[in-house]
Design a protein around this motif. Structure first.
Motif, short mmCIF file in Angstrom:
data_model
loop_
_atom_site.label_atom_id
_atom_site.label_comp_id
_atom_site.label_asym_id
_atom_site.label_seq_id
_atom_site.Cartn_x
_atom_site.Cartn_y
_atom_site.Cartn_z
N LYS A 134 0.92 -1.22 0.10
CA LYS A 134 -0.18 -0.16 -0.03
C LYS A 134 0.86 1.18 -0.16
CE LYS A 134 -3.96 -2.18 2.38
NZ LYS A 134 -4.62 -2.21 3.50
N PRO A 135 0.39 2.35 -0.60
CA PRO A 135 1.06 3.65 -0.63
C PRO A 135 1.26 4.17 0.65
CG PRO A 135 -1.09 4.06 -1.58
CD PRO A 135 -0.93 2.39 -1.38
N ARG A 136 2.24 4.86 1.08
CA ARG A 136 2.62 5.35 2.36
C ARG A 136 1.54 6.24 2.49
NH1 ARG A 136 7.65 4.15 1.00
NH2 ARG A 136 8.30 5.72 -0.58
N GLY A 137 1.10 6.39 3.85
CA GLY A 137 0.11 7.32 4.29
C GLY A 137 -1.33 6.95 3.79
N SER A 150 7.10 2.30 -8.44
CA SER A 150 7.33 3.43 -7.85
C SER A 150 7.73 3.51 -6.61
CB SER A 150 5.79 4.43 -8.20
OG SER A 150 5.17 3.78 -7.23
N GLY A 151 7.64 4.76 -5.87
CA GLY A 151 8.09 4.90 -4.59
C GLY A 151 6.87 4.58 -3.69
N LYS A 152 5.68 3.96 -4.44
CA LYS A 152 4.54 3.78 -3.55
C LYS A 152 4.02 4.78 -2.76
CE LYS A 152 5.60 -1.11 -3.83
NZ LYS A 152 7.13 -1.03 -4.26
N GLU A 153 4.15 5.99 -3.34
CA GLU A 153 3.50 7.33 -2.71
C GLU A 153 1.98 7.15 -3.12
OE1 GLU A 153 5.17 9.07 -0.47
OE2 GLU A 153 7.11 8.17 -0.87
N LEU A 154 1.36 7.93 -2.26
CA LEU A 154 -0.26 8.23 -2.41
C LEU A 154 -0.50 9.00 -4.00
CD1 LEU A 154 -1.89 9.42 0.92
CD2 LEU A 154 -2.27 7.39 -0.45
N THR A 155 0.31 9.68 -4.38
CA THR A 155 0.19 10.33 -5.78
C THR A 155 0.54 9.30 -6.80
OG1 THR A 155 2.61 11.13 -5.43
CG2 THR A 155 0.96 12.61 -5.12
N ASP A 156 1.34 8.21 -6.44
CA ASP A 156 1.58 7.20 -7.49
C ASP A 156 0.17 6.23 -7.71
OD1 ASP A 156 4.43 7.65 -7.63
OD2 ASP A 156 4.73 6.71 -5.97
N HIS A 178 -11.88 6.81 -5.22
CA HIS A 178 -10.48 7.24 -5.70
C HIS A 178 -10.65 8.96 -6.08
CE1 HIS A 178 -8.03 3.49 -6.73
NE2 HIS A 178 -9.37 3.18 -6.29
N LEU A 179 -11.59 9.33 -6.67
CA LEU A 179 -11.60 10.91 -6.66
C LEU A 179 -11.69 11.37 -5.58
CD1 LEU A 179 -11.85 12.93 -8.80
CD2 LEU A 179 -14.42 12.70 -8.55
N GLN A 180 -12.32 10.98 -4.42
CA GLN A 180 -12.41 11.67 -3.26
C GLN A 180 -11.04 11.60 -2.56
OE1 GLN A 180 -14.71 9.23 -0.37
NE2 GLN A 180 -14.82 10.72 1.23
N ALA A 185 -8.48 14.93 -1.61
CA ALA A 185 -7.85 15.13 -0.51
C ALA A 185 -6.27 15.32 -0.56
CB ALA A 185 -8.12 14.08 0.39
N LEU A 186 -5.76 14.71 -1.56
CA LEU A 186 -4.56 14.94 -1.86
C LEU A 186 -3.97 16.24 -2.50
CD1 LEU A 186 -3.23 11.71 -3.44
CD2 LEU A 186 -2.30 12.81 -1.37
N GLU A 187 -4.94 16.94 -3.02
CA GLU A 187 -4.74 18.02 -3.87
C GLU A 187 -5.01 19.30 -2.97
OE1 GLU A 187 -7.43 17.73 -7.11
OE2 GLU A 187 -5.97 16.57 -8.22
#
Length: 161
Positions: free
Chosen positions: A30-33, A96-102, A149-151, A155-157
């Motif tokens: 899972k992505p970090r965070g 990838s670095g498995k970040e939320l943005t990825d 996923h859009l939600q 939240a990331l943005e």
């Protein structure tokens, strides 16, 4: 359009395996965070109902299996291409670095590719099969899965997101 013909579908099995396998691997990557906390419960219900219905319709209606080649077969080809792109998106994510943005990224211009590509693949499979249950459950899945996923992406943005 039809309500389908009961019977096991090898195409449905392949599509289901291509959908499920990377998600199982994701549970350990899972992505970090990442957190599912705060997800809209209505979208979660739609996602779960859509997942179950889509997989059952794909697996247990033989209409999704290939028939004689015709122009209509291009729907099946397009569906397979979207599923292949979905697998490529997963490969990119796992490398990838498995970040939320990825995880909430676009791929080849497809926004939220991890959610939209499989929904698109099953939608095109439903069109190919002219299968009302698969189309219905895929649309339900799309609202829930893409909505969640859009939600998360929104939240990331947000500042501090």
């Amino acid at each position: 359009m039809t309500f389908g013909h009961w019977g096991f579908s090898w195409t449905g099995l392949v599509f289901s395996a291509l959908l499920i396998a990377p998600n199982l691997f994701w549970t350990k990557n899972k992505p970090r965070g990442y957190s599912a906390a705060g997800e809209d419960r209505r979208l979660l219900v739609l996602e779960r109902v859509g997942e179950a219905g889509t997989l059952c319709a794909a697996l247990f209606f033989r209409d999704t299996d290939p028939g004689p080649w015709s122009g209509w077969s291009l729907w099946l080809v397009a569906s397979a291409v979207l599923m292949l792109l979905y697998e490529c998106w997963w490969v990119r994510y796992f490398k990838s670095g498995k970040e939320l943005t990825d995880f909430y990224s676009s791929f080849l211009g497809v926004p939220l590719a991890g959610a939209t590509l499989p929904v698109g693949a099953f939608l095109l499979l439903g069109i190919y099969a002219r299968l009302i249950p698969l189309l219905f459950f895929t649309l339900v899945l799309g609202v829930g899965h893409i909505g969640i996923h859009l939600q998360h992406r929104r939240a990331l943005e947000r500042p501090g997101g």
